[in-house]
Design an enzyme around this catalytic site. Structure first.
Site, short mmCIF file in Angstrom:
data_model
loop_
_atom_site.label_atom_id
_atom_site.label_comp_id
_atom_site.label_asym_id
_atom_site.label_seq_id
_atom_site.Cartn_x
_atom_site.Cartn_y
_atom_site.Cartn_z
N SER A 29 9.01 0.60 -0.38
CA SER A 29 8.88 0.56 -1.85
C SER A 29 7.96 -0.57 -2.31
O SER A 29 8.12 -1.13 -3.40
CB SER A 29 10.24 0.42 -2.53
OG SER A 29 11.14 1.41 -2.10
N LEU A 71 6.09 1.56 3.29
CA LEU A 71 5.88 0.19 2.82
C LEU A 71 7.13 -0.37 2.13
O LEU A 71 7.05 -1.37 1.42
CB LEU A 71 4.68 0.13 1.89
CG LEU A 71 3.35 0.64 2.48
CD1 LEU A 71 2.24 0.54 1.47
CD2 LEU A 71 2.99 -0.12 3.75
N THR A 74 3.82 -4.57 1.16
CA THR A 74 2.44 -4.88 0.77
C THR A 74 2.22 -6.39 0.78
O THR A 74 1.08 -6.85 0.80
CB THR A 74 2.12 -4.36 -0.65
OG1 THR A 74 2.95 -5.06 -1.61
CG2 THR A 74 2.35 -2.86 -0.75
N GLY A 75 3.32 -7.15 0.70
CA GLY A 75 3.20 -8.60 0.65
C GLY A 75 2.79 -9.14 -0.70
O GLY A 75 2.49 -10.33 -0.85
N TYR A 103 9.62 15.75 -8.47
CA TYR A 103 8.63 14.71 -8.75
C TYR A 103 7.93 15.05 -10.06
O TYR A 103 7.27 16.08 -10.19
CB TYR A 103 7.58 14.62 -7.63
CG TYR A 103 8.10 14.16 -6.29
CD1 TYR A 103 9.39 13.67 -6.12
CD2 TYR A 103 7.28 14.21 -5.16
CE1 TYR A 103 9.84 13.25 -4.88
CE2 TYR A 103 7.73 13.78 -3.91
CZ TYR A 103 9.01 13.32 -3.78
OH TYR A 103 9.44 12.91 -2.55
N LEU A 112 7.51 -3.53 -0.78
CA LEU A 112 7.83 -4.85 -0.23
C LEU A 112 6.83 -5.23 0.86
O LEU A 112 6.39 -6.39 0.95
CB LEU A 112 9.24 -4.84 0.38
CG LEU A 112 10.37 -5.50 -0.40
CD1 LEU A 112 11.67 -5.37 0.38
CD2 LEU A 112 10.06 -6.96 -0.70
#
Length: 327
Positions: free
Chosen positions: A206, A204, A210-211, A57, A208
């Protein structure tokens, strides 16, 4: 903050913990240590005591940030990192005892820590999971005081089932979310029998779930949501949980229709935490505000059986045929 036991590690960890893939900023951006420090401190201030990172990371910068903050704080913070993904090519033959030892010792230097609470093999090829000498290495590292516990991060259910055949494997990190429901079957059952701590990542899908995305949403060229939709760089399942982006949007619209009064990210996190087999969920955050929004799940209403059935129906209708047997 609620706390759960991380399997046979016996560590008591925050059920909402922190994944640090994007802690230095948005995916694809240069690593921002100032931003990372703000997020990490906000997490600890809120009661998070388990932080998951990896040597890849930010090319080691995430580990450095985590180690710096953990050393500066008085609270007891448990650190998990991962090793193996630096190998190039990332294939079974590249996995050697010497290489993995070097990675662990490099992570200790990056973080300036004497020991790692949880070291995890980072999505190794499945052939690695048939090699006892790889797992014996971590017993030696434990004897040397360099690690406390061993876990494995996996892509597929079959990899998880194989990994937990080794007695020194204490945890599994896996993709588990509303769009990836297969773990609730055999894997949860076997993990419970063996007292394996389960760490849910990509909660979530990636972003998606979260809406907030639409068909017009674009992502940066160095964002995996741009370049890895078909698994061009690493396992496709890590990006949008392996789902076709437009199908995912359709499923999200259906969730919004059935849960108009429930903030969608909180619904997604709450759904995961309804499973007692899960020790913690590790949503990422690219800002302190994102982190604090995720923590509101602790006050979110419990899901009733009817709501759970609706979520299962949406999964079965829109998602299952494309992902269920692949991962």
């Amino acid at each position: 903050m609620n706390y759960r036991i991380l399997g046979k590690t016996n560590l008591k960890i925050s059920e909402i913990s922190l994944g640090t893939w994007q802690v230095g900023g948005k995916w694809g951006d240069a690593f921002d240590h100032n931003n990372a420090d703000k997020i990490l401190n906000a997490a600890i201030d809120a009661g998070i005591n388990f932080i998951d990172t990896a040597d890849v990371y930010g090319d080691g910068e995430s580990e450095k940030a985590v180690g710096r903050i953990v050393k500066a704080r008085r609270e007891e913070i448990y650190v998990a990192t991962k090793c193996g993904r630096q190998l190039n090519p990332h294939i079974n033959q590249s996995y050697t005892v010497k290489a993995l030892r070097n990675f662990v010792e490099s992570s200790l230097r990056n973080m300036n820590l004497e020991k790692i609470d949880l070291i995890q093999l980072h999505c190794p090829p499945i052939e690695v999971l048939y090699r006892p000498e790889i797992f014996e290495l971590f017993d030696k590292l434990k004897e040397e005081g360099k690690i406390l516990n061993l876990g494995v991060s996996v892509e597929k259910i079959e990899e998880g089932l194989k990994a937990i055949e080794f007695d020194n494997v204490c945890t599994l990190q896996l993709i588990f979310n509303i769009f990836r429901q297969r773990p609730t079957e055999l894997l949860f059952e076997q993990a419970k029998k063996k007292n394996i701590g389960l760490i849910a990542r990509v909660p979530l899908a990636s972003g998606l779930l979260t809406g907030k995305f639409t068909k017009e949403t674009t992502f940066g060229k160095d964002d995996h949501r741009t370049f890895n939709r078909n698994g061009e760089a690493f396992d496709k399942g890590e990006t949008f949980s392996g789902i076709d982006y437009n199908k995912g949007l359709d499923a999200v619209e259906e969730l919004k229709k059935h849960f108009p009064d429930y903030d969608l990210p909180l619904l997604a996190l709450k759904w995961i935490l309804e499973f007692p087999e899960i020790s913690c969920v590790i949503p990422g955050a690219s800002s302190p505000q994102q982190l604090l929004n995720n923590l509101k799940v602790e006050e979110a209403p419990t899901l009733n059986q009817q709501q759970k059935d609706v979520i299962k129906h949406i999964y079965d209708t829109y998602i299952k045929a494309d992902v269920h047997q692949l991962w």
